[in-house]
Design a protein around this motif. Structure first.
Motif, PDB file in Angstrom:
ATOM      1  N   GLN A  90       0.831  -1.199   0.000  1.00 28.88           N
ATOM      2  CA  GLN A  90       0.000   0.000   0.000  1.00 28.88           C
ATOM      3  C   GLN A  90       0.869   1.255   0.000  1.00 28.88           C
ATOM      4  O   GLN A  90       0.565   2.235  -0.696  1.00 28.88           O
ATOM      5  CB  GLN A  90      -0.927  -0.012   1.226  1.00 28.88           C
ATOM      6  N   LEU A  91       1.949   1.242   0.734  1.00 27.26           N
ATOM      7  CA  LEU A  91       2.862   2.382   0.738  1.00 27.26           C
ATOM      8  C   LEU A  91       3.475   2.581  -0.647  1.00 27.26           C
ATOM      9  O   LEU A  91       3.681   3.717  -1.087  1.00 27.26           O
ATOM     10  CB  LEU A  91       3.969   2.178   1.770  1.00 27.26           C
ATOM     11  N   PHE A  92       3.729   1.480  -1.343  1.00 27.99           N
ATOM     12  CA  PHE A  92       4.346   1.565  -2.668  1.00 27.99           C
ATOM     13  C   PHE A  92       3.417   2.241  -3.670  1.00 27.99           C
ATOM     14  O   PHE A  92       3.846   3.115  -4.427  1.00 27.99           O
ATOM     15  CB  PHE A  92       4.723   0.164  -3.149  1.00 27.99           C
ATOM     16  N   VAL A  93       2.140   1.855  -3.684  1.00 30.70           N
ATOM     17  CA  VAL A  93       1.224   2.491  -4.642  1.00 30.70           C
ATOM     18  C   VAL A  93       0.927   3.936  -4.229  1.00 30.70           C
ATOM     19  O   VAL A  93       0.660   4.786  -5.080  1.00 30.70           O
ATOM     20  CB  VAL A  93      -0.092   1.689  -4.801  1.00 30.70           C
ATOM     21  N   GLN A  94       0.985   4.231  -2.929  1.00 29.96           N
ATOM     22  CA  GLN A  94       0.862   5.620  -2.486  1.00 29.96           C
ATOM     23  C   GLN A  94       2.033   6.439  -3.022  1.00 29.96           C
ATOM     24  O   GLN A  94       1.866   7.577  -3.474  1.00 29.96           O
ATOM     25  CB  GLN A  94       0.839   5.690  -0.956  1.00 29.96           C
ATOM     26  N   LEU A  95       3.213   5.838  -2.992  1.00 31.36           N
ATOM     27  CA  LEU A  95       4.408   6.503  -3.515  1.00 31.36           C
ATOM     28  C   LEU A  95       4.266   6.777  -5.014  1.00 31.36           C
ATOM     29  O   LEU A  95       4.592   7.868  -5.494  1.00 31.36           O
ATOM     30  CB  LEU A  95       5.632   5.624  -3.250  1.00 31.36           C
ATOM     31  N   LEU A  96       3.756   5.785  -5.764  1.00 38.10           N
ATOM     32  CA  LEU A  96       3.583   5.957  -7.204  1.00 38.10           C
ATOM     33  C   LEU A  96       2.603   7.086  -7.528  1.00 38.10           C
ATOM     34  O   LEU A  96       2.686   7.703  -8.595  1.00 38.10           O
ATOM     35  CB  LEU A  96       3.092   4.652  -7.834  1.00 38.10           C
ATOM     36  N   ALA A  97       1.676   7.356  -6.615  1.00 34.56           N
ATOM     37  CA  ALA A  97       0.660   8.390  -6.857  1.00 34.56           C
ATOM     38  C   ALA A  97       1.155   9.792  -6.533  1.00 34.56           C
ATOM     39  O   ALA A  97       0.495  10.770  -6.892  1.00 34.56           O
ATOM     40  CB  ALA A  97      -0.595   8.085  -6.033  1.00 34.56           C
ATOM     41  N   MET A  98       2.299   9.910  -5.870  1.00 30.59           N
ATOM     42  CA  MET A  98       2.824  11.220  -5.478  1.00 30.59           C
ATOM     43  C   MET A  98       3.650  11.820  -6.611  1.00 30.59           C
ATOM     44  O   MET A  98       4.671  11.268  -7.007  1.00 30.59           O
ATOM     45  CB  MET A  98       3.674  11.094  -4.211  1.00 30.59           C
ATOM     46  N   THR A  99       3.221  12.963  -7.118  1.00 30.58           N
ATOM     47  CA  THR A  99       3.916  13.593  -8.244  1.00 30.58           C
ATOM     48  C   THR A  99       5.337  14.007  -7.888  1.00 30.58           C
ATOM     49  O   THR A  99       6.190  14.106  -8.772  1.00 30.58           O
ATOM     50  CB  THR A  99       3.135  14.819  -8.731  1.00 30.58           C
ATOM     51  N   GLU A 100       5.601  14.243  -6.629  1.00 26.28           N
ATOM     52  CA  GLU A 100       6.948  14.653  -6.222  1.00 26.28           C
ATOM     53  C   GLU A 100       7.974  13.533  -6.389  1.00 26.28           C
ATOM     54  O   GLU A 100       9.186  13.796  -6.356  1.00 26.28           O
ATOM     55  CB  GLU A 100       6.948  15.118  -4.768  1.00 26.28           C
ATOM     56  N   PHE A 101       7.478  12.308  -6.595  1.00 26.10           N
ATOM     57  CA  PHE A 101       8.381  11.182  -6.792  1.00 26.10           C
ATOM     58  C   PHE A 101       8.236  10.567  -8.182  1.00 26.10           C
ATOM     59  O   PHE A 101       8.539   9.387  -8.391  1.00 26.10           O
ATOM     60  CB  PHE A 101       8.137  10.112  -5.714  1.00 26.10           C
ATOM     61  N   ASP A 102       7.760  11.360  -9.130  1.00 25.95           N
ATOM     62  CA  ASP A 102       7.605  10.869 -10.503  1.00 25.95           C
ATOM     63  C   ASP A 102       8.935  10.476 -11.135  1.00 25.95           C
ATOM     64  O   ASP A 102       8.958   9.752 -12.142  1.00 25.95           O
ATOM     65  CB  ASP A 102       6.928  11.929 -11.381  1.00 25.95           C
ATOM     66  N   ASP A 103      10.034  10.942 -10.575  1.00 27.96           N
ATOM     67  CA  ASP A 103      11.343  10.601 -11.127  1.00 27.96           C
ATOM     68  C   ASP A 103      11.784   9.191 -10.774  1.00 27.96           C
ATOM     69  O   ASP A 103      12.696   8.643 -11.403  1.00 27.96           O
ATOM     70  CB  ASP A 103      12.399  11.588 -10.612  1.00 27.96           C
ATOM     71  N   LEU A 104      11.121   8.579  -9.803  1.00 29.06           N
ATOM     72  CA  LEU A 104      11.511   7.233  -9.377  1.00 29.06           C
ATOM     73  C   LEU A 104      10.903   6.185 -10.296  1.00 29.06           C
ATOM     74  O   LEU A 104       9.691   6.177 -10.544  1.00 29.06           O
ATOM     75  CB  LEU A 104      11.061   6.981  -7.933  1.00 29.06           C
ATOM     76  N   LYS A 105      11.740   5.292 -10.789  1.00 27.74           N
ATOM     77  CA  LYS A 105      11.293   4.206 -11.662  1.00 27.74           C
ATOM     78  C   LYS A 105      11.773   2.878 -11.078  1.00 27.74           C
ATOM     79  O   LYS A 105      12.786   2.823 -10.391  1.00 27.74           O
ATOM     80  CB  LYS A 105      11.825   4.403 -13.083  1.00 27.74           C
ATOM     81  N   PHE A 106      11.023   1.821 -11.406  1.00 21.70           N
ATOM     82  CA  PHE A 106      11.294   0.516 -10.829  1.00 21.70           C
ATOM     83  C   PHE A 106      11.290  -0.557 -11.918  1.00 21.70           C
ATOM     84  O   PHE A 106      10.721  -0.363 -12.989  1.00 21.70           O
ATOM     85  CB  PHE A 106      10.254   0.188  -9.753  1.00 21.70           C
ATOM     86  N   GLY A 107      11.914  -1.675 -11.606  1.00 21.81           N
ATOM     87  CA  GLY A 107      11.954  -2.782 -12.547  1.00 21.81           C
ATOM     88  C   GLY A 107      10.798  -3.737 -12.321  1.00 21.81           C
ATOM     89  O   GLY A 107       9.629  -3.391 -12.479  1.00 21.81           O
ATOM     90  N   ARG A 108      11.123  -4.955 -11.916  1.00 23.27           N
ATOM     91  CA  ARG A 108      10.085  -5.961 -11.648  1.00 23.27           C
ATOM     92  C   ARG A 108       9.562  -5.797 -10.221  1.00 23.27           C
ATOM     93  O   ARG A 108      10.324  -5.511  -9.301  1.00 23.27           O
ATOM     94  CB  ARG A 108      10.672  -7.372 -11.825  1.00 23.27           C
ATOM     95  N   VAL A 109       8.258  -5.998 -10.046  1.00 20.91           N
ATOM     96  CA  VAL A 109       7.610  -5.835  -8.745  1.00 20.91           C
ATOM     97  C   VAL A 109       6.915  -7.136  -8.365  1.00 20.91           C
ATOM     98  O   VAL A 109       6.077  -7.637  -9.127  1.00 20.91           O
ATOM     99  CB  VAL A 109       6.582  -4.680  -8.768  1.00 20.91           C
ATOM    100  N   ILE A 110       7.259  -7.679  -7.199  1.00 17.98           N
ATOM    101  CA  ILE A 110       6.582  -8.864  -6.666  1.00 17.98           C
ATOM    102  C   ILE A 110       5.772  -8.425  -5.449  1.00 17.98           C
ATOM    103  O   ILE A 110       6.323  -7.872  -4.494  1.00 17.98           O
ATOM    104  CB  ILE A 110       7.591  -9.955  -6.260  1.00 17.98           C
ATOM    105  N   ALA A 111       4.467  -8.648  -5.495  1.00 15.66           N
ATOM    106  CA  ALA A 111       3.578  -8.294  -4.386  1.00 15.66           C
ATOM    107  C   ALA A 111       3.056  -9.577  -3.747  1.00 15.66           C
ATOM    108  O   ALA A 111       2.409 -10.387  -4.415  1.00 15.66           O
ATOM    109  CB  ALA A 111       2.416  -7.433  -4.883  1.00 15.66           C
ATOM    110  N   ALA A 112       3.353  -9.765  -2.460  1.00 20.68           N
ATOM    111  CA  ALA A 112       2.900 -10.962  -1.728  1.00 20.68           C
ATOM    112  C   ALA A 112       2.120 -10.510  -0.500  1.00 20.68           C
ATOM    113  O   ALA A 112       2.506  -9.556   0.174  1.00 20.68           O
ATOM    114  CB  ALA A 112       4.100 -11.804  -1.312  1.00 20.68           C
TER     115      ALA A 112
END
Length: 332
Positions: free
Chosen positions: A155-177
């Motif tokens: 949940q924190l990760f998708v909150q981070l993706l929604a914050m425009t101030e962190f639009d510069d952050l990119k990620f590779g593969r994501v495993i959600a368990a």
């Protein structure tokens, strides 16, 4: 043949079956093989010993992928002991260095009930990841990190993706368990934005915690029980997994072993999962009616506050009695 089968099992080559009619030897499609008669000669398959299956092997067009570095984020009400196990096994698995950033936001309980706390924790996560990205680039690791998420960490990760101030952050593969992200989350949008490369959801059939998330933790849903409806996500269901089943030592070793589910997702092209028998396609999901969720949340918060008050009162009385007993204070 055994060598080829072993290579296919760990994803080095692709194995397919060519189906043919036992009477006329014509190649047939899988759909036609389910019928009784051959579409070419009209003979019954059963009269000639059944449909023939011949395995063929093909070197995959996509090579193996190096894992650049990994970020692991735990859930709430836990210290995330699995993070150390994952880091140790990842370090021993690879023949090259792939740093693992173990992110811990602390042991939180009641604060997961309010959105402002989510945003606060997500902002702290983003700041830490940005610093880690800069450090990795300075040490000649320019690739974006892969991410392993568990429970509230997702949940924190998708909150981070929604914050425009962190639009510069990119990620590779994501495993959600054990994820509590809503099953209808739009992962395709994030992928098209270049924010991440691919998503793997490891569902647990005995995860009884996540169905309750939408009632108590705002903005969440039973992702780990229902899977994601977005076609871009690779959903895999293990009926025996509880909330942290995939992080048990034996399961963690199996998932990271050559040819294991996580190994294949992290190191191979996502298309390698096409037609995989482990794939799980969830049904459409709708959140519970908002008024019901609101009522349950209010009752839950009240009960938690009551329990906390009782606990604090008990501790205060015990402390006061101890003071009186030792003579530091005297009863009136």
């Amino acid at each position: 043949m055994e060598f080829l089968d072993a290579a296919a099992d760990i994803g080095l080559i692709e194995r397919r079956a060519i189906l043919s009619c036992p009477a006329c030897n014509e190649a047939i499609e899988a759909e036609a093989a389910t019928e009784e008669l051959c579409p070419f000669c009209g003979e019954a398959f059963a009269d000639h010993g059944g449909v023939r299956r011949k395995p063929v092997y093909r070197l995959g067009v996509h090579g193996t992928r190096d894992i650049p570095w990994v970020i692991v984020i735990h859930g709430f009400n836990t210290h995330g002991e699995w993070q150390q196990d994952f880091s140790w096994r990842m370090g021993n698995k690879l023949k090259y260095s792939a740093p693992v950033l173990i992110y811990k936001y602390g042991l939180i309980r009641f604060s997961v009930l309010v959105r402002w706390r989510h945003r606060q924790l997500a902002r702290k996560l983003g700041t830490t990841i940005r610093s880690a990205v800069e450090y990795a680039r300075a040490n000649r690791i320019p690739e974006p990190p892969d991410v392993i998420l568990h429970s509230f960490g997702s949940q924190l990760f998708v909150q981070l993706l929604a914050m425009t101030e962190f639009d510069d952050l990119k990620f590779g593969r994501v495993i959600a368990a054990g994820t509590i992200i809503r099953p209808d989350y739009n992962w395709t949008e994030r992928i098209s934005q270049g924010r991440l490369e691919a998503v793997f959801c490891h569902c647990g059939g005995k995860d009884w915690a996540v169905p309750l998330a939408q009632y108590f933790i705002p903005g969440t849903g039973p992702g780990a029980r229902r899977g994601f409806s977005d076609n871009a996500v690779i959903n895999v269901m293990n009926e025996h997994y509880g909330h942290g089943g995939c992080f048990e030592i034996k399961e963690l070793e199996a998932n990271l072993a050559p040819g294991g589910l996580w190994d294949r997702f992290l190191r191979r092209h996502p298309s390698m999962f096409d037609g995989d028998p482990n794939l799980y396609r969830p049904k459409a999901w709708r959140p519970m009616w908002a008024p019901i969720r609101g009522i349950v949340r209010i009752v839950g918060i009240f009960l938690m506050a009551l329990i906390a008050a009782i606990a604090i009162t008990s501790i205060s009385w015990a402390w006061l009695k101890a003071i009186i007993w030792t003579g530091i204070a005297r009863p009136f």
